[in-house]
Structures are given as C-alpha cells and as structure tokens.
Design a protein around this motif. Structure first.
Motif, PDB file in Angstrom:
ATOM      1  N   ALA A  58      -7.086  19.346  -3.738  1.00 31.59           N
ATOM      2  CA  ALA A  58      -6.006  20.327  -3.315  1.00 31.59           C
ATOM      3  C   ALA A  58      -4.934  19.173  -2.532  1.00 31.59           C
ATOM      4  CB  ALA A  58      -6.154  21.307  -2.722  1.00 31.59           C
ATOM      5  N   LEU A  59      -5.343  18.706  -1.453  1.00 24.65           N
ATOM      6  CA  LEU A  59      -4.411  17.751  -0.633  1.00 24.65           C
ATOM      7  C   LEU A  59      -3.776  16.748  -1.593  1.00 24.65           C
ATOM      8  CD1 LEU A  59      -3.222  17.336   2.049  1.00 24.65           C
ATOM      9  CD2 LEU A  59      -5.233  16.267   2.867  1.00 24.65           C
ATOM     10  N   LEU A  60      -4.820  16.097  -2.104  1.00 25.27           N
ATOM     11  CA  LEU A  60      -4.239  14.864  -2.944  1.00 25.27           C
ATOM     12  C   LEU A  60      -3.149  15.144  -3.829  1.00 25.27           C
ATOM     13  CD1 LEU A  60      -4.762  11.827  -3.442  1.00 25.27           C
ATOM     14  CD2 LEU A  60      -6.735  12.754  -5.269  1.00 25.27           C
ATOM     15  N   ASP A  61      -3.220  16.363  -4.583  1.00 22.89           N
ATOM     16  CA  ASP A  61      -2.226  16.896  -5.641  1.00 22.89           C
ATOM     17  C   ASP A  61      -1.107  17.173  -4.647  1.00 22.89           C
ATOM     18  OD1 ASP A  61      -4.048  16.744  -7.684  1.00 22.89           O
ATOM     19  OD2 ASP A  61      -4.713  18.858  -7.723  1.00 22.89           O
ATOM     20  N   THR A  62      -1.322  17.827  -3.445  1.00 25.62           N
ATOM     21  CA  THR A  62      -0.131  18.213  -2.794  1.00 25.62           C
ATOM     22  C   THR A  62       0.942  16.851  -2.254  1.00 25.62           C
ATOM     23  OG1 THR A  62      -1.119  20.228  -1.813  1.00 25.62           O
ATOM     24  CG2 THR A  62       0.630  19.028  -0.533  1.00 25.62           C
ATOM     25  N   VAL A  63       0.073  15.731  -1.899  1.00 25.45           N
ATOM     26  CA  VAL A  63       0.899  14.681  -1.543  1.00 25.45           C
ATOM     27  C   VAL A  63       1.286  13.654  -2.823  1.00 25.45           C
ATOM     28  CG1 VAL A  63      -0.002  14.619   0.712  1.00 25.45           C
ATOM     29  CG2 VAL A  63      -1.160  13.174  -1.267  1.00 25.45           C
ATOM     30  N   GLY A  64       0.974  14.096  -4.195  1.00 25.42           N
ATOM     31  CA  GLY A  64       1.506  13.497  -5.006  1.00 25.42           C
ATOM     32  C   GLY A  64       0.335  12.440  -5.893  1.00 25.42           C
ATOM     33  N   GLY A  65      -0.828  12.651  -5.463  1.00 32.45           N
ATOM     34  CA  GLY A  65      -2.003  11.829  -6.113  1.00 32.45           C
ATOM     35  C   GLY A  65      -1.974  10.166  -5.715  1.00 32.45           C
ATOM     36  N   ILE A  66      -2.713   9.726  -6.491  1.00 36.21           N
ATOM     37  CA  ILE A  66      -2.974   7.953  -6.186  1.00 36.21           C
ATOM     38  C   ILE A  66      -2.113   7.439  -7.034  1.00 36.21           C
ATOM     39  CG2 ILE A  66      -4.322   5.969  -6.202  1.00 36.21           C
ATOM     40  CD1 ILE A  66      -6.771   8.267  -5.712  1.00 36.21           C
ATOM     41  N   ARG A  67      -1.196   6.539  -6.529  1.00 31.31           N
ATOM     42  CA  ARG A  67      -0.141   5.816  -7.393  1.00 31.31           C
ATOM     43  C   ARG A  67      -0.654   4.684  -7.851  1.00 31.31           C
ATOM     44  NH1 ARG A  67       4.744   6.669  -3.096  1.00 31.31           N
ATOM     45  NH2 ARG A  67       5.490   8.779  -3.634  1.00 31.31           N
ATOM     46  N   PRO A  68      -0.613   4.223  -9.265  1.00 35.69           N
ATOM     47  CA  PRO A  68      -0.956   3.185  -9.839  1.00 35.69           C
ATOM     48  C   PRO A  68      -0.746   1.752  -9.201  1.00 35.69           C
ATOM     49  CG  PRO A  68       0.407   3.953 -11.337  1.00 35.69           C
ATOM     50  CD  PRO A  68       0.168   4.840 -10.128  1.00 35.69           C
ATOM     51  N   LEU A  69      -0.767   1.498  -7.984  1.00 36.87           N
ATOM     52  CA  LEU A  69      -0.278   0.281  -7.486  1.00 36.87           C
ATOM     53  C   LEU A  69      -1.550  -0.799  -7.514  1.00 36.87           C
ATOM     54  CD1 LEU A  69       1.490   1.776  -4.248  1.00 36.87           C
ATOM     55  CD2 LEU A  69       2.408   1.320  -6.559  1.00 36.87           C
ATOM     56  N   PRO A  70      -1.343  -2.179  -7.743  1.00 35.71           N
ATOM     57  CA  PRO A  70      -2.100  -3.260  -7.660  1.00 35.71           C
ATOM     58  C   PRO A  70      -2.547  -3.535  -6.407  1.00 35.71           C
ATOM     59  CG  PRO A  70       0.132  -4.004  -8.135  1.00 35.71           C
ATOM     60  CD  PRO A  70       0.256  -2.569  -8.198  1.00 35.71           C
ATOM     61  N   LEU A  71      -1.964  -3.152  -5.397  1.00 32.07           N
ATOM     62  CA  LEU A  71      -2.161  -3.561  -3.991  1.00 32.07           C
ATOM     63  C   LEU A  71      -1.542  -2.470  -3.137  1.00 32.07           C
ATOM     64  CD1 LEU A  71      -3.655  -5.981  -2.153  1.00 32.07           C
ATOM     65  CD2 LEU A  71      -1.342  -6.835  -1.939  1.00 32.07           C
ATOM     66  N   MET A  72      -1.969  -2.268  -1.789  1.00 28.89           N
ATOM     67  CA  MET A  72      -1.483  -1.423  -0.812  1.00 28.89           C
ATOM     68  C   MET A  72      -1.652   0.143  -1.427  1.00 28.89           C
ATOM     69  SD  MET A  72      -0.905  -3.506   1.330  1.00 28.89           S
ATOM     70  CE  MET A  72       0.083  -2.590   2.535  1.00 28.89           C
ATOM     71  N   GLU A  73      -2.448   0.369  -2.171  1.00 27.01           N
ATOM     72  CA  GLU A  73      -2.384   1.886  -2.665  1.00 27.01           C
ATOM     73  C   GLU A  73      -2.906   2.789  -1.499  1.00 27.01           C
ATOM     74  OE1 GLU A  73      -6.504   0.515  -2.432  1.00 27.01           O
ATOM     75  OE2 GLU A  73      -4.978  -0.621  -3.321  1.00 27.01           O
ATOM     76  N   ASP A  74      -3.952   2.024  -0.646  1.00 28.74           N
ATOM     77  CA  ASP A  74      -4.545   2.712   0.475  1.00 28.74           C
ATOM     78  C   ASP A  74      -3.478   3.106   1.387  1.00 28.74           C
ATOM     79  OD1 ASP A  74      -4.250   0.125   1.069  1.00 28.74           O
ATOM     80  OD2 ASP A  74      -6.358  -0.101   1.853  1.00 28.74           O
ATOM     81  N   VAL A  75      -2.599   2.168   1.839  1.00 32.64           N
ATOM     82  CA  VAL A  75      -1.526   2.264   2.866  1.00 32.64           C
ATOM     83  C   VAL A  75      -0.703   3.439   2.269  1.00 32.64           C
ATOM     84  CG1 VAL A  75       0.434   1.368   4.015  1.00 32.64           C
ATOM     85  CG2 VAL A  75      -1.718   0.200   3.941  1.00 32.64           C
ATOM     86  N   ASP A  76      -0.272   3.212   1.150  1.00 29.90           N
ATOM     87  CA  ASP A  76       0.859   4.256   0.150  1.00 29.90           C
ATOM     88  C   ASP A  76       0.373   5.370   0.417  1.00 29.90           C
ATOM     89  OD1 ASP A  76       3.096   4.940  -1.637  1.00 29.90           O
ATOM     90  OD2 ASP A  76       1.147   5.522  -2.713  1.00 29.90           O
ATOM     91  N   LEU A  77      -0.894   5.857   0.239  1.00 29.90           N
ATOM     92  CA  LEU A  77      -1.484   7.333   0.394  1.00 29.90           C
ATOM     93  C   LEU A  77      -1.700   7.737   1.591  1.00 29.90           C
ATOM     94  CD1 LEU A  77      -3.049   9.529  -1.145  1.00 29.90           C
ATOM     95  CD2 LEU A  77      -4.856   8.412  -1.019  1.00 29.90           C
ATOM     96  N   VAL A  78      -2.195   7.150   2.549  1.00 28.73           N
ATOM     97  CA  VAL A  78      -2.519   7.522   3.879  1.00 28.73           C
ATOM     98  C   VAL A  78      -0.833   7.936   4.811  1.00 28.73           C
ATOM     99  CG1 VAL A  78      -4.626   6.552   4.236  1.00 28.73           C
ATOM    100  CG2 VAL A  78      -2.501   5.257   5.330  1.00 28.73           C
ATOM    101  N   ARG A  79      -0.005   7.024   4.283  1.00 25.04           N
ATOM    102  CA  ARG A  79       1.465   7.194   4.829  1.00 25.04           C
ATOM    103  C   ARG A  79       1.760   8.634   4.035  1.00 25.04           C
ATOM    104  NH1 ARG A  79       3.778   4.966   8.804  1.00 25.04           N
ATOM    105  NH2 ARG A  79       5.876   5.017   7.959  1.00 25.04           N
ATOM    106  N   ARG A  80       1.725   8.919   3.123  1.00 27.34           N
ATOM    107  CA  ARG A  80       1.948  10.166   2.545  1.00 27.34           C
ATOM    108  C   ARG A  80       1.140  11.525   2.971  1.00 27.34           C
ATOM    109  NH1 ARG A  80       0.878  10.390  -3.156  1.00 27.34           N
ATOM    110  NH2 ARG A  80       0.077   8.222  -3.176  1.00 27.34           N
ATOM    111  N   ILE A  81      -0.103  11.086   3.372  1.00 27.32           N
ATOM    112  CA  ILE A  81      -0.859  12.018   4.082  1.00 27.32           C
ATOM    113  C   ILE A  81      -0.392  12.403   5.584  1.00 27.32           C
ATOM    114  CG2 ILE A  81      -3.242  12.888   4.852  1.00 27.32           C
ATOM    115  CD1 ILE A  81      -4.314  10.988   2.700  1.00 27.32           C
TER     116      ILE A  81
END
Length: 219
Positions: free
Chosen positions: A145-168
């Motif tokens: 539910a929270l992952l959907d709220t922040v827009g899911g995981i973006r298909p980035l080749p790098l920095m996908e973790d930083v991108d996600l926690v910044r949106r959280i």
C-alpha cells in the motif's frame, strides 16, 4: 509470515545461497528476479524452492518485476549478497504490527573485521539517522500500500534505492532492530576510501540531475 522477499540477481551464485539460508522458513514468498545470469544463479534459486522471474538487467526493473509477481501485502527488498541477522523475523513482525504505515531498514554490518569496515558502518548509521538515506544493501521492508502510494519502484539502472527512500521520506522510515550483513568485497577490492569517495560522487551527481544511465559507467 505474510511477506514476499524480492531479490534481484546477476551472477550471484556464490552469495545467494547464504542469503537464502539467512531467511529461514519465515517468508511466504521468496522471489528471485534474475537479470540474465550465466553462472547458474537462476538454477540454484529454483533448486532452493524460490520463484524465479526473468527481467531486464538493472536493479530497478528487476525489483519492479519481483514486486509485480508477489502476492503478499508486505515486501522485503533484499540484495543477493546481504544476509539477515537471526533476529530479523522478530524485528519485521514488530514493525508490521506497530508501524504499518512506515517502511523499515536494517542496520548495516560488513563481513570484514577491519577498522575501516567499522568506520564505514558508523558513517552509514549517521547517514541514516541524520539524512534518512539508507541504501539497498540494508534491505527495505515496505507494505504494498505504501509502495503504491509513493509511485512504486522506478526502472532505473542505478540509484533506484535512493530514489525510492527519498519518495518515502524521513517521517515514514524506521530503523529495524536487526542487522543486515553485507559483502565488503567491493570495498576490499577498490579500497574503502576510494570506493566511498566514488559512491559519494555518484550520489552528488545524481542529486545534480545526471541521468542514472550515465552514472552506471562510474559504478
């Protein structure tokens, strides 16, 4: 435990078995998302009873594919060279019961007894506490539910973790009371100072707007 562990892999046959062993029998699902390994990673995962999913190479696209394949309401995103401490299940169960609207991450520990490793662990603890910036090698526990709220995981080749926690965001991140023991191989190979400086440079360039596909050349 109504939890799906999602593990992106690429030629991880040497480290994946220990990661899977550390999970025990707790998770409802263990999904290994392979990006085209040629060392038998997918076969080893299947032999261990994992569901194996193929996806385009890149942690962002692989994690997104694993999440899409999972049925559980809670997700644990985990690297293939990260072993969880023996108390991880209790920490996760407590978080799910008490912090259902927040995501959680583990304390980083490196499988290296050197002083440099201990210094880096302290730096990472400070970065997480002050900047609310855990990386993917610390794992990430998050509800669908929270992952959907922040827009899911973006298909980035790098920095996908930083991108996600910044949106959280800091208010929705919590430290879990358990360790994530992660391979120090890259730091031992490149040197702790050089590897840390390179990681910091990549982070700075990402915040400056450099596309991740270009940053992969530095990684």
């Amino acid at each position: 435990m109504d939890l799906a562990v999602v593990i992106p892999t690429l030629n991880a046959a040497a480290t994946l078995p220990a990661t899977l062993d550390s999970l025990g029998g707790g998770p409802r699902e263990v999904i290994v998302v392979d990006g085209g390994s040629d060392d038998g990673t997918a076969e080893r995962a299947a032999e261990r009873g994992c569901r194996v999913v193929a996806a385009p190479r890149g942690r962002g696209s692989q994690l997104a594919a694993g999440v899409a394949a999972a049925a559980s309401p809670w997700l644990l995103l985990l690297h293939a060279d990260t072993r969880l401490g023996p108390d991880w299940q209790a920490a996760v169960a407590k978080h799910i019961a008490c912090e259902p609207d927040r995501a959680g991450y583990f304390r980083l520990r490196l499988d290296d007894d050197s002083r440099a490793a201990r210094r880096l662990e302290r730096v990472v603890a400070w970065r997480c506490r002050v900047l609310a910036l855990p990386y993917g090698d610390q794992g990430l526990l998050i509800s669908r539910a929270l992952l959907d709220t922040v827009g899911g995981i973006r298909p980035l080749p790098l920095m996908e973790d930083v991108d996600l926690v910044r949106r959280i965001g800091p208010a929705r991140l919590r430290l879990l009371d358990a360790d994530a023991l992660t391979s120090a191989e890259r730091y031992q190979r490149d040197g702790y100072r050089w590897r840390s400086a390179r990681n910091l440079a990549i982070l700075a360039l990402w915040f400056a707007g450099v596309p991740p596909r270009l940053l992969t050349r530095l990684y």
